[in-house]
Design an enzyme around this catalytic site. Structure first.
Site, PDB file in Angstrom:
ATOM      1  N   LYS A 119       0.815  -1.147   0.042  1.00 23.14           N
ATOM      2  CA  LYS A 119       0.018  -0.077  -0.157  1.00 23.14           C
ATOM      3  C   LYS A 119       0.979   1.402   0.092  1.00 23.14           C
ATOM      4  O   LYS A 119       0.524   2.222  -0.671  1.00 23.14           O
ATOM      5  CB  LYS A 119      -0.968   0.126   1.161  1.00 23.14           C
TER       6      LYS A 119
ATOM      7  N   GLN B 101      -4.035  -0.930   9.660  1.00 15.85           N
ATOM      8  CA  GLN B 101      -4.012  -2.363   9.287  1.00 15.85           C
ATOM      9  C   GLN B 101      -4.642  -3.444  10.257  1.00 15.85           C
ATOM     10  O   GLN B 101      -4.080  -3.368  11.441  1.00 15.85           O
ATOM     11  CB  GLN B 101      -2.665  -2.673   9.027  1.00 15.85           C
TER      12      GLN B 101
ATOM     13  N   ASP C 188     -10.593   3.283   4.105  1.00  9.91           N
ATOM     14  CA  ASP C 188     -11.061   1.970   3.824  1.00  9.91           C
ATOM     15  C   ASP C 188     -12.304   1.644   3.765  1.00  9.91           C
ATOM     16  O   ASP C 188     -12.954   0.718   3.021  1.00  9.91           O
ATOM     17  CB  ASP C 188     -10.794   1.029   5.200  1.00  9.91           C
TER      18      ASP C 188
END
Length: 327
Positions: free
Chosen positions: A27, A71, A94
């Protein structure tokens, strides 16, 4: 950008989970290649809940940070829901928060969950018309299954969601024109279950007994029957990262509009390597299938592989839409 800085994405990792470390590295690399500023926050596994929440609150207030990504999974003892709820919904790149999934449920979509929205964008890029299709989502998680059903409803599909209480998963899959597999179990869906000509989107990333990375769908047999199918690795993995970066740019645009009154859609055009090329290199580095050219390649002479060739959708992944839904 017109504000003198690129969009900013803060990526927070707690502990050293091996799989999470790979995801975080990919990412951050993709963000850099797309011209998005990445702020790394790597915390020890012993980090307390109060310290993690304090960092999230700090990032909420940081004007350089347009998107916050924590995460998961978190180490034992940390409440993931509590941490997610602490993130400013306008920085929830997200798309996991109740505020954003709630807006999606009300057809007022803002920052959308990355993997489900990636399925929709990938289908559009390959000309798969979703309206009127019978769609089956296997898995009902808050991260993929439930928002996937909402995305498909929004696209006009007739949606069935299979979960632990579903009596006959095979029957639900077998009649579907489109299948989204999001169970997290290797080869949970045998290829023979797939309806001939169906589109199959495999979200699963698993290791089989031999240590090979595989999806939730028995790929080889399913590819002989499906019209379209996403490979694992590849397919939705890189596509999810693409949607994460798109959300970061969209969040930056919206925050700039609210804070500075700048014209929507004209704030940020990140410099750097084109996103599609960046994804291609990242996918090849992971040992994936590569990006298809000109609308998909043929898998086994039958099913077109849905690799992340974003086709006409590629350009606007790093340019936010012209319209805005107020948060």
């Amino acid at each position: 950008g017109r504000l003198g800085r690129p969009p900013g994405l803060a990526v927070v990792q707690v502990g050293e989970d091996a799989a999470s470390s790979i995801y975080v590295r990919n990412k951050r690399k993709a963000a850099a290649e797309a011209g998005i500023a990445s702020f790394a926050h790597d915390l020890p596994a012993a980090t307390s809940g109060s310290d993690l929440l304090a960092l999230v609150e700090q990032l909420n207030r940081d004007d350089r940070v347009d998107g916050i990504l924590v995460q998961f999974p978190l180490p034992k003892g940390l409440d993931a829901t509590h941490v997610m709820d602490a993130i400013d919904p306008s920085k929830d790149v997200d798309g996991f928060l109740a505020a954003n999934t709630g807006l999606l449920a009300q057809k007022r979509q803002a920052l959308r969950p990355c993997t489900p929205h990636g399925v929709i964008r990938l289908a559009a890029a390959y000309g798969i018309a979703l309206r009127g299709l019978r769609a089956t989502v296997v898995g009902a998680s808050n991260i993929v299954g439930r928002p996937m059903a909402l995305e498909l409803l929004l696209a006009g599909a007739t949606v069935t969601v299979c979960h632990t209480g579903t009596r006959d998963v095979q029957a639900e899959v077998a009649r579907a024109d489109l299948v989204v597999a999001a169970v997290g179990k290797p080869h949970f869906i045998p290829g023979d279950w797939i309806k001939p000509g169906a589109a199959v989107f495999d979200v699963g990333i698993n290791r089989d007994a031999a240590g090979k990375m595989v999806g939730d769908v028995e790929y080889d047999r399913a590819a002989e029957r499906a019209g379209w199918i996403t490979p694992v690795p590849g397919g939705l993995g890189p596509m999810t990262i693409a949607m994460l970066l798109a959300n970061a740019v969209q969040a930056a645009d919206r925050l700039a509009v609210l804070a500075h009154g700048v014209a929507e859609g004209a704030v940020f055009e990140p410099a750097g390597e084109p996103l599609l090329a960046a994804l291609q290199r990242g996918l090849e580095a992971e040992g994936g299938e590569g990006v298809a050219d000109g609308g998909g390649r043929v898998a086994g002479g039958v099913a077109g592989d849905l690799a992340p060739d974003l086709a006409a959708a590629a350009l606007d992944l790093v340019r936010p839409p012209k319209t805005r839904v107020a948060l």
